[in-house]
Design a protein around this motif. Structure first.
Motif, short mmCIF file in Angstrom:
data_model
loop_
_atom_site.label_atom_id
_atom_site.label_comp_id
_atom_site.label_asym_id
_atom_site.label_seq_id
_atom_site.Cartn_x
_atom_site.Cartn_y
_atom_site.Cartn_z
N GLU A 25 0.81 -1.22 0.00
CA GLU A 25 0.00 0.00 0.00
C GLU A 25 0.85 1.27 0.00
O GLU A 25 0.52 2.24 -0.69
CB GLU A 25 -0.92 0.01 1.22
CG GLU A 25 -1.82 1.24 1.28
CD GLU A 25 -2.65 1.28 2.55
OE1 GLU A 25 -3.60 2.08 2.61
OE2 GLU A 25 -2.34 0.52 3.50
N TRP A 53 -3.35 9.11 -4.12
CA TRP A 53 -3.39 7.78 -3.53
C TRP A 53 -2.77 7.76 -2.14
O TRP A 53 -3.36 7.26 -1.18
CB TRP A 53 -2.67 6.78 -4.44
CG TRP A 53 -2.50 5.43 -3.81
CD1 TRP A 53 -1.49 5.02 -2.99
CD2 TRP A 53 -3.41 4.33 -3.90
NE1 TRP A 53 -1.69 3.73 -2.59
CE2 TRP A 53 -2.86 3.28 -3.12
CE3 TRP A 53 -4.61 4.12 -4.58
CZ2 TRP A 53 -3.48 2.05 -3.01
CZ3 TRP A 53 -5.24 2.88 -4.47
CH2 TRP A 53 -4.67 1.87 -3.68
N ALA A 56 -4.66 10.04 0.40
CA ALA A 56 -5.96 9.45 0.71
C ALA A 56 -5.80 8.33 1.72
O ALA A 56 -6.63 8.16 2.63
CB ALA A 56 -6.64 8.95 -0.56
N GLY A 57 -4.73 7.53 1.55
CA GLY A 57 -4.48 6.45 2.50
C GLY A 57 -4.22 6.97 3.90
O GLY A 57 -4.72 6.43 4.89
N GLY A 59 -5.18 9.97 5.06
CA GLY A 59 -6.41 10.59 5.54
C GLY A 59 -7.42 9.57 6.03
O GLY A 59 -8.08 9.77 7.06
N TRP A 60 -7.53 8.44 5.32
CA TRP A 60 -8.46 7.38 5.72
C TRP A 60 -8.09 6.83 7.09
O TRP A 60 -8.97 6.57 7.93
CB TRP A 60 -8.43 6.28 4.67
CG TRP A 60 -9.29 5.09 4.98
CD1 TRP A 60 -8.87 3.83 5.26
CD2 TRP A 60 -10.72 5.04 5.02
NE1 TRP A 60 -9.93 2.99 5.49
CE2 TRP A 60 -11.08 3.71 5.34
CE3 TRP A 60 -11.72 6.00 4.82
CZ2 TRP A 60 -12.40 3.32 5.48
CZ3 TRP A 60 -13.04 5.59 4.94
CH2 TRP A 60 -13.37 4.28 5.27
N ARG A 61 -6.81 6.67 7.35
CA ARG A 61 -6.38 6.17 8.65
C ARG A 61 -6.62 7.20 9.75
O ARG A 61 -7.02 6.84 10.87
CB ARG A 61 -4.89 5.81 8.60
CG ARG A 61 -4.63 4.46 7.96
CD ARG A 61 -3.15 4.21 7.79
NE ARG A 61 -2.91 2.81 7.45
CZ ARG A 61 -3.13 2.31 6.24
NH1 ARG A 61 -3.57 3.10 5.26
NH2 ARG A 61 -2.91 1.03 5.99
N VAL A 63 -8.96 9.49 9.83
CA VAL A 63 -10.40 9.54 10.08
C VAL A 63 -10.83 8.36 10.96
O VAL A 63 -11.65 8.50 11.87
CB VAL A 63 -11.18 9.55 8.75
CG1 VAL A 63 -12.68 9.32 9.01
CG2 VAL A 63 -10.97 10.86 8.02
N ARG A 64 -10.26 7.20 10.68
CA ARG A 64 -10.61 5.99 11.44
C ARG A 64 -9.81 5.86 12.73
O ARG A 64 -9.99 4.91 13.48
CB ARG A 64 -10.39 4.75 10.57
CG ARG A 64 -11.26 4.71 9.32
CD ARG A 64 -10.86 3.54 8.44
NE ARG A 64 -11.01 2.28 9.15
CZ ARG A 64 -10.40 1.14 8.79
NH1 ARG A 64 -9.59 1.15 7.73
NH2 ARG A 64 -10.59 0.03 9.45
#
Length: 215
Positions: A25, A53, A56-57, A59-61, A63-64
């Motif tokens: 990733e 890419w 975004a990876g 940012g996704w982490r 947020v979670r």
């Protein structure tokens, strides 16, 4: 007398299974996205796709509320440098030079992390292996991570220096072929040495007494 908890380094196959998704990733996927977009959108479109890419990876982490792997942090640093240089120059030579400059930047981060007593190899290791706090505080372990971080800073500098020389003195085809083989060989030897040294350090921990807590 108290002793350090015994920590056994997992088998290389197990480490590879744990590391593969994060490396895929954070390192391989951005490269694949870049080359795919390059064929369709051109250099600037590829840069935008690769940056999107990676960010975004992250940012996704965030947020979670999931920890961001060290490999992804390094990918963010590298892709940011590459994107800035790519948009600034638009040169094919600079395009191939970008990852090497990114590698030099990362090697400087490795060196700085040792200076700040926060060796980066330790963070990368903890992405894949759980180590008790008592082990991390042991002087032998702290010294190991500092030295291995210096080793990898040197490895990254050597890889980038060889790559830049090949880029400036050889054809692009020769550069890609020789660079890939050389970097793989140097990095492979460094990985092997690091794993063997880590096993040796962990094997000696049970012989060292735990320092008495301060009053």
């Amino acid at each position: 007398m108290s002793h350090q908890p015994i920590v056994v380094l997992p088998r290389l196959a197990a480490l590879a299974r744990q590391a593969a998704p994060k490396i895929l990733e954070g390192v391989i996927a951005p490269l694949a996205v870049f080359y795919a977009a390059l064929a369709v959108l051109g250099l600037k479109g590829a840069l935008i796709a690769a940056v999107t890419w990676v960010y975004a990876g992250v940012g996704w982490r965030l947020v979670r509320r999931v920890p961001v792997p060290g490999t992804m942090i390094l990918a963010v640093i590298a892709i940011t440098v590459r994107a800035l240089l790519g948009f600034w120059t638009g040169s094919a030579v600079i395009y191939f030079l970008q990852p090497e400059l990114g590698t030099i930047c990362i090697s400087m981060v490795f060196l700085a992390s040792v200076r700040l007593n926060r060796p980066l190899v330790q963070k990368l290791t903890l992405d894949y292996i759980h180590l008790p706090s008592a082990v991390l505080k042991h002087e032998r372990v702290r010294r190991f991570f500092a030295r291995i971080t210096l080793l990898w800073a040197f490895v990254l500098l050597v890889n980038s220096s060889v790559s830049i020389w090949l880029l400036l003195h050889q054809s692009i085809g020769t550069y890609l072929l020789v660079r890939t083989a050389t970097v793989a060989a140097i990095s492979g030897l460094a990985v092997l040495f690091s794993v063997i040294a880590f096993r040796r350090v962990l094997g000696r921990l049970h012989q060292d007494p735990v320092p008495a807590p301060s009053a």
